[in-house]
Design a protein around this motif. Structure first.
Motif, mmCIF file in Angstrom:
data_model
loop_
_atom_site.group_PDB
_atom_site.id
_atom_site.type_symbol
_atom_site.label_atom_id
_atom_site.label_comp_id
_atom_site.label_asym_id
_atom_site.label_seq_id
_atom_site.Cartn_x
_atom_site.Cartn_y
_atom_site.Cartn_z
ATOM 1 N N PHE A 27 14.850 -49.777 5.993
ATOM 2 C CA PHE A 27 15.615 -50.767 6.759
ATOM 3 C C PHE A 27 16.971 -50.201 7.168
ATOM 4 C CE2 PHE A 27 18.691 -54.249 6.960
ATOM 5 C CZ PHE A 27 18.087 -55.069 7.914
ATOM 6 N N SER A 28 17.623 -49.487 6.270
ATOM 7 C CA SER A 28 18.934 -48.907 6.593
ATOM 8 C C SER A 28 18.813 -47.872 7.707
ATOM 9 C CB SER A 28 19.539 -48.264 5.343
ATOM 10 O OG SER A 28 19.703 -49.215 4.321
ATOM 11 N N PHE A 29 17.780 -47.052 7.640
ATOM 12 C CA PHE A 29 17.582 -46.037 8.687
ATOM 13 C C PHE A 29 17.319 -46.695 10.041
ATOM 14 C CE2 PHE A 29 14.558 -43.520 11.182
ATOM 15 C CZ PHE A 29 15.332 -42.393 11.425
ATOM 16 N N LEU A 30 16.459 -47.726 10.063
ATOM 17 C CA LEU A 30 16.161 -48.410 11.320
ATOM 18 C C LEU A 30 17.383 -49.125 11.866
ATOM 19 C CD1 LEU A 30 12.616 -49.901 10.559
ATOM 20 C CD2 LEU A 30 13.184 -47.895 11.932
ATOM 21 N N ALA A 31 18.193 -49.732 10.966
ATOM 22 C CA ALA A 31 19.413 -50.407 11.417
ATOM 23 C C ALA A 31 20.405 -49.412 12.003
ATOM 24 C CB ALA A 31 20.036 -51.170 10.253
ATOM 25 N N LEU A 32 20.537 -48.250 11.352
ATOM 26 C CA LEU A 32 21.440 -47.213 11.863
ATOM 27 C C LEU A 32 20.953 -46.683 13.210
ATOM 28 C CD1 LEU A 32 23.906 -45.401 11.326
ATOM 29 C CD2 LEU A 32 22.376 -43.804 10.179
ATOM 30 N N ALA A 35 21.622 -49.330 15.895
ATOM 31 C CA ALA A 35 23.040 -49.368 16.273
ATOM 32 C C ALA A 35 23.406 -48.182 17.157
ATOM 33 C CB ALA A 35 23.905 -49.391 15.015
ATOM 34 N N PHE A 36 22.885 -47.005 16.832
ATOM 35 C CA PHE A 36 23.153 -45.812 17.642
ATOM 36 C C PHE A 36 22.561 -45.972 19.046
ATOM 37 C CE2 PHE A 36 21.972 -41.564 19.151
ATOM 38 C CZ PHE A 36 23.213 -40.959 19.145
ATOM 39 N N THR A 37 21.371 -46.558 19.137
ATOM 40 C CA THR A 37 20.736 -46.768 20.438
ATOM 41 C C THR A 37 21.494 -47.781 21.283
ATOM 42 O OG1 THR A 37 18.608 -46.305 19.385
ATOM 43 C CG2 THR A 37 18.551 -47.316 21.560
ATOM 44 N N ALA A 38 22.098 -48.769 20.632
ATOM 45 C CA ALA A 38 22.806 -49.826 21.355
ATOM 46 C C ALA A 38 24.201 -49.413 21.803
ATOM 47 C CB ALA A 38 22.896 -51.081 20.492
ATOM 48 N N LEU A 39 24.694 -48.256 21.363
ATOM 49 C CA LEU A 39 26.055 -47.841 21.707
ATOM 50 C C LEU A 39 26.283 -47.718 23.214
ATOM 51 C CD1 LEU A 39 26.964 -45.229 18.936
ATOM 52 C CD2 LEU A 39 27.857 -47.549 19.231
ATOM 53 N N PRO A 40 25.381 -47.074 23.985
ATOM 54 C CA PRO A 40 25.637 -46.996 25.438
ATOM 55 C C PRO A 40 25.722 -48.360 26.109
ATOM 56 C CG PRO A 40 23.954 -45.422 24.775
ATOM 57 C CD PRO A 40 24.190 -46.307 23.601
ATOM 58 N N LEU A 41 24.852 -49.288 25.705
ATOM 59 C CA LEU A 41 24.890 -50.623 26.292
ATOM 60 C C LEU A 41 26.184 -51.337 25.928
ATOM 61 C CD1 LEU A 41 23.501 -52.868 27.871
ATOM 62 C CD2 LEU A 41 22.382 -53.575 25.754
ATOM 63 N N MET A 42 26.613 -51.198 24.680
ATOM 64 C CA MET A 42 27.867 -51.821 24.264
ATOM 65 C C MET A 42 29.053 -51.233 25.030
ATOM 66 S SD MET A 42 27.190 -51.946 20.151
ATOM 67 C CE MET A 42 28.886 -52.415 19.845
ATOM 68 N N TYR A 43 29.012 -49.935 25.291
ATOM 69 C CA TYR A 43 30.107 -49.303 26.029
ATOM 70 C C TYR A 43 30.154 -49.784 27.476
ATOM 71 C CZ TYR A 43 33.152 -45.703 27.932
ATOM 72 O OH TYR A 43 34.178 -45.053 28.556
ATOM 73 N N ILE A 44 28.983 -49.984 28.090
ATOM 74 C CA ILE A 44 28.942 -50.474 29.470
ATOM 75 C C ILE A 44 29.503 -51.889 29.543
ATOM 76 C CG2 ILE A 44 27.378 -51.163 31.322
ATOM 77 C CD1 ILE A 44 25.643 -48.784 30.599
ATOM 78 N N VAL A 45 29.123 -52.739 28.584
ATOM 79 C CA VAL A 45 29.648 -54.102 28.563
ATOM 80 C C VAL A 45 31.154 -54.088 28.348
ATOM 81 C CG1 VAL A 45 29.570 -56.312 27.343
ATOM 82 C CG2 VAL A 45 27.457 -55.055 27.761
ATOM 83 N N SER A 46 31.614 -53.233 27.433
ATOM 84 C CA SER A 46 33.047 -53.146 27.171
ATOM 85 C C SER A 46 33.809 -52.635 28.388
ATOM 86 C CB SER A 46 33.293 -52.231 25.971
ATOM 87 O OG SER A 46 34.671 -52.080 25.720
ATOM 88 N N SER A 47 33.251 -51.648 29.082
ATOM 89 C CA SER A 47 33.932 -51.101 30.262
ATOM 90 C C SER A 47 34.011 -52.125 31.390
ATOM 91 C CB SER A 47 33.196 -49.849 30.749
ATOM 92 O OG SER A 47 33.203 -48.842 29.762
ATOM 93 N N ALA A 48 32.979 -52.955 31.533
ATOM 94 C CA ALA A 48 32.995 -53.962 32.597
ATOM 95 C C ALA A 48 34.069 -55.022 32.357
ATOM 96 C CB ALA A 48 31.625 -54.627 32.710
ATOM 97 N N LEU A 49 34.494 -55.175 31.112
ATOM 98 C CA LEU A 49 35.516 -56.180 30.788
ATOM 99 C C LEU A 49 36.911 -55.585 30.645
ATOM 100 C CD1 LEU A 49 33.523 -58.237 28.121
ATOM 101 C CD2 LEU A 49 33.847 -58.780 30.535
ATOM 102 N N LYS A 50 37.059 -54.288 30.867
ATOM 103 C CA LYS A 50 38.360 -53.644 30.715
ATOM 104 C C LYS A 50 39.195 -53.760 31.988
ATOM 105 C CE LYS A 50 37.087 -50.036 27.376
ATOM 106 N NZ LYS A 50 36.956 -48.568 27.158
ATOM 107 N N PRO A 51 40.489 -53.996 31.863
ATOM 108 C CA PRO A 51 41.369 -53.875 33.037
ATOM 109 C C PRO A 51 41.548 -52.410 33.407
ATOM 110 C CG PRO A 51 42.639 -54.377 31.067
ATOM 111 C CD PRO A 51 41.199 -54.464 30.666
ATOM 112 N N LEU A 52 42.162 -52.164 34.545
ATOM 113 C CA LEU A 52 42.276 -50.799 35.043
ATOM 114 C C LEU A 52 43.086 -49.900 34.102
ATOM 115 C CD1 LEU A 52 42.822 -51.245 38.901
ATOM 116 C CD2 LEU A 52 40.812 -50.353 37.710
ATOM 117 N N ASP A 53 44.115 -50.443 33.470
ATOM 118 C CA ASP A 53 44.919 -49.600 32.590
ATOM 119 C C ASP A 53 44.126 -49.128 31.375
ATOM 120 O OD1 ASP A 53 44.722 -52.150 31.599
ATOM 121 O OD2 ASP A 53 46.726 -52.155 30.719
#
Length: 293
Positions: A27-32, A35-53
């Motif tokens: 379970f720990s390996f699958l959870a890790l 989470a690693f697989t979801a990092l690019p999607l999380m970064y895209i969502v975070s970037s879409a909500l960032k202001p220009l600065d």
């Protein structure tokens, strides 16, 4: 006691040859890994909500500090100023995607049925050609496709994008592999009852291979939705797809970086949503497509 029995009925039984520590490690390996697989999607969502600065901050931050919807408002303002309504781009994309997907399922099913359930001269050679076609990238066949579409006079029309989508090799391969697992006795019984080949295909075979054609729909939808083939064959602005319209925003320079981040997120939402809704069928297809009866 009844409460403990209810809890034990909900929790699946652990195999006798596996310990609780083994389950925890798996379970720990699958959870890790998840989470690693979801990092690019999380970064895209975070970037879409960032202001220009924050978008140009160095070193960059993974998580947005001051989330804002300014990028989306800027994107909608740019789209509203276009001389071709954005709804036209959406219609073009949906028409191409739905038309190409429906045609692929229809022709792949009708072609896979005789390959899987009828032995005729050259059937093995045809299936070998289908398997070999899986190795070719779309970029390899781009020039021959353009020459064929030009010969038919379909350049600058929807047919130049929709018709080639009917011949996706992966669709025919998956349908053939799944149909080959249907027991021949079931089809023989239908023939004895007087059912025609077309009725057997649509009334018996297609419901049994539902995971296969659902997977074909997903792959075709994702390919046509986010593909840029429409810009290769279509030159008229009012016939271009949504991907082309949004790609113009990505080329707008630094001032449109926020809108470009919002574009990336919006183009991913639809394919990811459809995949999440049908992921069980896709996994079932991938796990059984290589099995034989």
């Amino acid at each position: 006691m009844s409460v403990f029995r209810a809890i034990r009925s909900i929790i699946p039984r652990r195999p006798a040859n596996r310990s609780l520590f083994g389950d925890a490690m798996i379970f720990s390996f699958l959870a890790l890994f998840a989470a690693f697989t979801a990092l690019p999607l999380m970064y895209i969502v975070s970037s879409a909500l960032k202001p220009l600065d924050e978008l140009f901050r160095y070193p960059p931050r993974f998580i947005v500090v001051n989330p804002t919807l300014t990028n989306f408002t800027d994107l909608f303002q740019l789209l509203s100023n276009s001389w071709v309504p954005f709804s036209r781009y959406v219609f073009n994309t949906m028409f191409i995607t739905l038309g190409g997907t429906a045609g692929l399922v229809l022709f792949a099913s009708m072609a896979a049925y005789p390959l899987a359930k009828h032995k005729f001269p050259g059937s093995r050679s045809l299936f070998t050609i289908v398997v070999l076609a899986l190795m070719f990238s779309p970029h390899v066949t781009a020039i021959p496709n353009f020459m064929i579409m030009s010969l038919f006079g379909w350049i600058d029309s929807y047919a130049a994008v929709i018709v080639p989508a009917f011949a996706l090799p992966l669709g025919m391969y998956l349908m053939t592999q799944f149909m080959s697992q249907i027991p021949p006795a079931l089809l023989e019984a239908a023939k004895i009852d007087g059912a025609s080949e077309y009725r057997i295909l649509w009334k018996i075979v297609m419901p049994l291979v539902r995971p296969a054609w659902l997977t074909v729909i997903i792959f075709s939808f994702q390919s046509l939705w986010s593909g840029n083939s429409a810009s290769t064959y279509i030159f008229s602005e009012e016939k271009k797809s949504m991907d082309y319209a949004l790609s113009q925003i990505l080329m707008g320079g630094i001032a449109r970086s926020g809108a470009a981040a919002a574009v990336t997120l919006l183009m991913m939402i639809v394919p990811i949503t459809i995949f999440i809704m049908t992921q069980r069928k896709i996994l079932q297809t991938m796990s059984t497509s290589g099995l034989k009866e």
